[in-house]
Design a protein around this motif. Structure first.
Motif, PDB file in Angstrom:
ATOM      1  N   SER A  15       0.827  -1.210   0.000  1.00  0.00           N
ATOM      2  CA  SER A  15       0.000   0.000   0.000  1.00  0.00           C
ATOM      3  C   SER A  15       0.859   1.257   0.000  1.00  0.00           C
ATOM      4  O   SER A  15       0.555   2.220  -0.722  1.00  0.00           O
ATOM      5  CB  SER A  15      -0.985   0.003   1.164  1.00  0.00           C
ATOM      6  N   GLU A  16       1.934   1.273   0.768  1.00  0.00           N
ATOM      7  CA  GLU A  16       2.801   2.458   0.796  1.00  0.00           C
ATOM      8  C   GLU A  16       3.583   2.604  -0.515  1.00  0.00           C
ATOM      9  O   GLU A  16       3.764   3.727  -1.001  1.00  0.00           O
ATOM     10  CB  GLU A  16       3.747   2.398   1.992  1.00  0.00           C
ATOM     11  N   LEU A  19       1.271   4.166  -3.029  1.00  0.00           N
ATOM     12  CA  LEU A  19       1.113   5.612  -2.826  1.00  0.00           C
ATOM     13  C   LEU A  19       2.319   6.389  -3.336  1.00  0.00           C
ATOM     14  O   LEU A  19       2.167   7.444  -3.967  1.00  0.00           O
ATOM     15  CB  LEU A  19       0.873   5.918  -1.350  1.00  0.00           C
ATOM     16  N   SER A  23       2.180   8.987  -6.529  1.00  0.00           N
ATOM     17  CA  SER A  23       2.647  10.368  -6.433  1.00  0.00           C
ATOM     18  C   SER A  23       3.596  10.698  -7.575  1.00  0.00           C
ATOM     19  O   SER A  23       3.504  11.761  -8.190  1.00  0.00           O
ATOM     20  CB  SER A  23       3.338  10.579  -5.081  1.00  0.00           C
TER      21      SER A  23
END
Length: 180
Positions: A15-16, A19, A23
Motif C-alpha cells: 500500500s505504501e 502511494l 505520487s
C-alpha cells in the motif's frame, strides 16, 4: 542516515509503495505511466519480479516506507540475461536525504551477487538532474539521450540511458557461459 533500514519488500509494503508510485506518476516524469496502478496491480508486478528472482528493496524510516528500488529485465530476449534495469522511487517528503543512494547501492550489490554484468538506468526526462546525478555518483556513465520520445504533462520528454558495469562487467565471460 540514522534509523534508515533497507530490507527486502514484503506484502505489507504494497500500500505504501502504491502511494509513492502514484505520487510519482501524477507529479513527476520518472515514470511515463499516466494513470497510477492500484494496489492489486502493484502486488502483481512485485510478485512477478520476485518470482523471476529480481531484488526488490524498501527503505524504512520513521516506521514507514520512504522509498523502494528494484531491478528487472532490461529486455526479455535471452541475449540480455546478464543485464538488468534499475528503478527507484522515493517519497517526496524524504527527497535529498540519501535514501535513493542507499537503495540503489543495495540493488547494485544484489545484482552483482547474482552474477549480472551490466545495469541500465532509463531515466525519464533529461530534466531529471537529481536522478542523473545520483546515477553518476554511483558509477553510471551517460550513454545516450533519446530526444522527445515520450509525451506527458503536455510536453515532449527525453529519455536518458546510463550504464554501469557490475562485477567483472564485460572483461570476462559470465560463469554460466563458461560452465557450458
Amino acid at each position: 542516515m540514522v534509523g534508515l533500514l533497507i530490507r527486502a519488500v514484503t506484502t505489507a509494503d504494497v500500500s505504501e509503495i502504491t502511494l509513492i508510485y502514484a505520487s510519482s506518476v501524477l507529479a513527476e516524469t520518472a515514470s511515463w505511466e499516466l494513470v497510477p496502478p492500484n494496489e492489486a496491480e502493484m502486488q502483481r508486478r512485485i510478485t512477478l519480479l520476485l518470482e523471476a528472482g529480481f531484488p526488490y528493496f524498501v527503505a524504512i524510516l520513521d516506521g514507514k516506507v520512504a522509498g523502494f528500488s528494484y531491478a528487472s529485465n532490461y529486455r526479455l530476449r535471452p541475449g540480455y540475461r546478464f543485464v538488468v534495469e534499475n528503478s527507484i522511487y522515493v517519497d517526496p517528503a524524504y527527497h535529498r536525504q540519501g535514501i535513493a543512494s542507499r537503495l540503489l547501492t543495495t540493488v547494485i550489490n544484489a545484482c552483482t551477487a547474482q552474477g549480472k554484468r551490466q545495469m541500465i538506468a532509463v531515466i525519464g526526462d533529461s530534466a531529471n538532474q537529481a536522478s542523473i546525478a545520483l546515477h553518476q555518483r554511483l558509477g553510471f556513465d551517460h550513454q545516450v539521450c533519446l530526444p522527445s520520445i515520450g509525451f506527458k504533462f503536455g510536453r515532449w520528454l527525453d529519455s536518458v540511458m546510463m550504464q554501469r558495469s557490475l562485477g567483472e562487467g564485460s572483461s570476462t565471460l559470465p560463469e554460466a557461459v563458461t560452465a557450458q
